[in-house]
Design a protein around this motif. Sequence first.
Motif, PDB file in Angstrom:
ATOM      1  N   THR A  89      39.127  -8.219 -53.764  1.00  0.00           N
ATOM      2  CA  THR A  89      37.699  -8.440 -54.011  1.00  0.00           C
ATOM      3  C   THR A  89      37.150  -9.480 -53.040  1.00  0.00           C
ATOM      4  N   ARG A  90      37.880 -10.557 -52.851  1.00  0.00           N
ATOM      5  CA  ARG A  90      37.465 -11.601 -51.914  1.00  0.00           C
ATOM      6  C   ARG A  90      37.383 -11.048 -50.482  1.00  0.00           C
ATOM      7  N   GLN A  91      38.373 -10.252 -50.078  1.00  0.00           N
ATOM      8  CA  GLN A  91      38.378  -9.689 -48.734  1.00  0.00           C
ATOM      9  C   GLN A  91      37.178  -8.762 -48.521  1.00  0.00           C
ATOM     10  N   LEU A  92      36.898  -7.909 -49.508  1.00  0.00           N
ATOM     11  CA  LEU A  92      35.755  -7.003 -49.395  1.00  0.00           C
ATOM     12  C   LEU A  92      34.443  -7.778 -49.311  1.00  0.00           C
ATOM     13  N   ALA A  93      34.313  -8.827 -50.125  1.00  0.00           N
ATOM     14  CA  ALA A  93      33.100  -9.651 -50.082  1.00  0.00           C
ATOM     15  C   ALA A  93      32.958 -10.326 -48.716  1.00  0.00           C
ATOM     16  N   GLU A  94      34.039 -10.871 -48.204  1.00  0.00           N
ATOM     17  CA  GLU A  94      34.005 -11.520 -46.890  1.00  0.00           C
ATOM     18  C   GLU A  94      33.636 -10.536 -45.780  1.00  0.00           C
ATOM     19  N   ASP A  95      33.998  -9.268 -45.972  1.00  0.00           N
ATOM     20  CA  ASP A  95      33.695  -8.233 -44.980  1.00  0.00           C
ATOM     21  C   ASP A  95      32.312  -7.615 -45.180  1.00  0.00           C
ATOM     22  N   GLY A  96      31.543  -8.181 -46.128  1.00  0.00           N
ATOM     23  CA  GLY A  96      30.146  -7.786 -46.280  1.00  0.00           C
ATOM     24  C   GLY A  96      29.837  -6.778 -47.359  1.00  0.00           C
ATOM     25  N   TYR A  97      30.812  -6.405 -48.166  1.00  0.00           N
ATOM     26  CA  TYR A  97      30.554  -5.464 -49.255  1.00  0.00           C
ATOM     27  C   TYR A  97      30.026  -6.219 -50.478  1.00  0.00           C
ATOM     28  N   GLU A  98      29.162  -5.570 -51.243  1.00  0.00           N
ATOM     29  CA  GLU A  98      28.521  -6.201 -52.397  1.00  0.00           C
ATOM     30  C   GLU A  98      29.401  -6.111 -53.638  1.00  0.00           C
ATOM     31  N   VAL A  99      29.813  -7.262 -54.152  1.00  0.00           N
ATOM     32  CA  VAL A  99      30.556  -7.323 -55.410  1.00  0.00           C
ATOM     33  C   VAL A  99      29.520  -7.338 -56.531  1.00  0.00           C
ATOM     34  N   ILE A 100      29.542  -6.321 -57.400  1.00  0.00           N
ATOM     35  CA  ILE A 100      28.530  -6.235 -58.458  1.00  0.00           C
ATOM     36  C   ILE A 100      29.045  -6.702 -59.813  1.00  0.00           C
ATOM     37  N   SER A 101      30.376  -6.864 -59.944  1.00  0.00           N
ATOM     38  CA  SER A 101      30.917  -7.466 -61.160  1.00  0.00           C
ATOM     39  C   SER A 101      32.319  -7.980 -60.893  1.00  0.00           C
ATOM     40  N   GLY A 102      32.659  -9.051 -61.613  1.00  0.00           N
ATOM     41  CA  GLY A 102      33.998  -9.599 -61.576  1.00  0.00           C
ATOM     42  C   GLY A 102      34.328 -10.347 -60.302  1.00  0.00           C
ATOM     43  N   PRO A 103      35.617 -10.607 -60.168  1.00  0.00           N
ATOM     44  CA  PRO A 103      36.692 -10.237 -61.079  1.00  0.00           C
ATOM     45  C   PRO A 103      36.552 -10.925 -62.444  1.00  0.00           C
ATOM     46  N   ARG A 104      36.899 -10.180 -63.460  1.00  0.00           N
ATOM     47  CA  ARG A 104      36.736 -10.667 -64.821  1.00  0.00           C
ATOM     48  C   ARG A 104      37.564  -9.810 -65.767  1.00  0.00           C
ATOM     49  N   THR A 105      37.783 -10.354 -66.970  1.00  0.00           N
ATOM     50  CA  THR A 105      38.408  -9.560 -68.028  1.00  0.00           C
ATOM     51  C   THR A 105      37.283  -8.959 -68.852  1.00  0.00           C
ATOM     52  N   THR A 106      37.265  -7.654 -68.967  1.00  0.00           N
ATOM     53  CA  THR A 106      36.204  -6.957 -69.697  1.00  0.00           C
ATOM     54  C   THR A 106      36.440  -7.052 -71.198  1.00  0.00           C
ATOM     55  N   GLY A 107      35.450  -6.668 -71.966  1.00  0.00           N
ATOM     56  CA  GLY A 107      35.559  -6.686 -73.421  1.00  0.00           C
ATOM     57  C   GLY A 107      36.680  -5.819 -73.951  1.00  0.00           C
ATOM     58  N   ASP A 108      37.055  -4.774 -73.204  1.00  0.00           N
ATOM     59  CA  ASP A 108      38.152  -3.907 -73.649  1.00  0.00           C
ATOM     60  C   ASP A 108      39.493  -4.287 -73.013  1.00  0.00           C
ATOM     61  N   GLY A 109      39.538  -5.497 -72.389  1.00  0.00           N
ATOM     62  CA  GLY A 109      40.811  -6.055 -71.961  1.00  0.00           C
ATOM     63  C   GLY A 109      41.248  -5.764 -70.534  1.00  0.00           C
ATOM     64  N   TYR A 110      40.435  -5.105 -69.735  1.00  0.00           N
ATOM     65  CA  TYR A 110      40.806  -4.825 -68.352  1.00  0.00           C
ATOM     66  C   TYR A 110      40.406  -5.990 -67.453  1.00  0.00           C
ATOM     67  N   TYR A 111      41.266  -6.332 -66.513  1.00  0.00           N
ATOM     68  CA  TYR A 111      40.909  -7.303 -65.482  1.00  0.00           C
ATOM     69  C   TYR A 111      40.481  -6.496 -64.269  1.00  0.00           C
ATOM     70  N   GLU A 112      39.222  -6.674 -63.845  1.00  0.00           N
ATOM     71  CA  GLU A 112      38.696  -5.793 -62.811  1.00  0.00           C
ATOM     72  C   GLU A 112      37.520  -6.422 -62.081  1.00  0.00           C
ATOM     73  N   SER A 113      37.180  -5.794 -60.979  1.00  0.00           N
ATOM     74  CA  SER A 113      35.938  -6.067 -60.265  1.00  0.00           C
ATOM     75  C   SER A 113      35.365  -4.724 -59.847  1.00  0.00           C
ATOM     76  N   CYS A 114      34.096  -4.738 -59.464  1.00  0.00           N
ATOM     77  CA  CYS A 114      33.464  -3.519 -58.976  1.00  0.00           C
ATOM     78  C   CYS A 114      32.675  -3.886 -57.723  1.00  0.00           C
ATOM     79  N   VAL A 115      32.871  -3.086 -56.670  1.00  0.00           N
ATOM     80  CA  VAL A 115      32.288  -3.361 -55.369  1.00  0.00           C
ATOM     81  C   VAL A 115      31.563  -2.109 -54.881  1.00  0.00           C
ATOM     82  N   VAL A 116      30.363  -2.301 -54.327  1.00  0.00           N
ATOM     83  CA  VAL A 116      29.636  -1.187 -53.719  1.00  0.00           C
ATOM     84  C   VAL A 116      30.159  -1.064 -52.291  1.00  0.00           C
TER      85      VAL A 116
END
Length: 127
Positions: A89-116
């Motif tokens: 996630t950090r690498q994608l953000a540094e390369d200019g991609y938009e991180v729209i969520s996370g990284p975080r633990t979701t309400g259903d227990g997943y550790y994730e991020s989402c990147v456009v």
Amino acid sequence: MRIEHVAMYVNDLEAAKNFFEKYLGASANEGYHNKTTDFRSYFLTFDDGARLEIMNRPGMDDPEKPLNRTGLIHIAFSVGSKEKVDELTRQLAEDGYEVISGPRTTGDGYYESCVVCIEDNQIEITV
């Protein structure tokens, strides 16, 4: 039953192939080109055998892709650990991609991020 592969049309076939190879470890086949229709594609294979077909052809419609819409919304990739989720996630953000969520633990227990990423499509990165 199992999903054999997922396919997506892209405007820039080589850029999409390079993205999946660089960030997500895909291996591409030699590609296919139908000279009659100018359809082109690659099959990308990932470590566990999952496959993604990326395709291109002239004259495709390319509507806006709002974040909240019907249809397929993201492709999720498991990278194996929280640390690897954070790192990619950090690498994608540094390369200019938009991180729209996370990284975080979701309400259903997943550790994730989402990147456009690829042409405004969403990639989910999870453990």
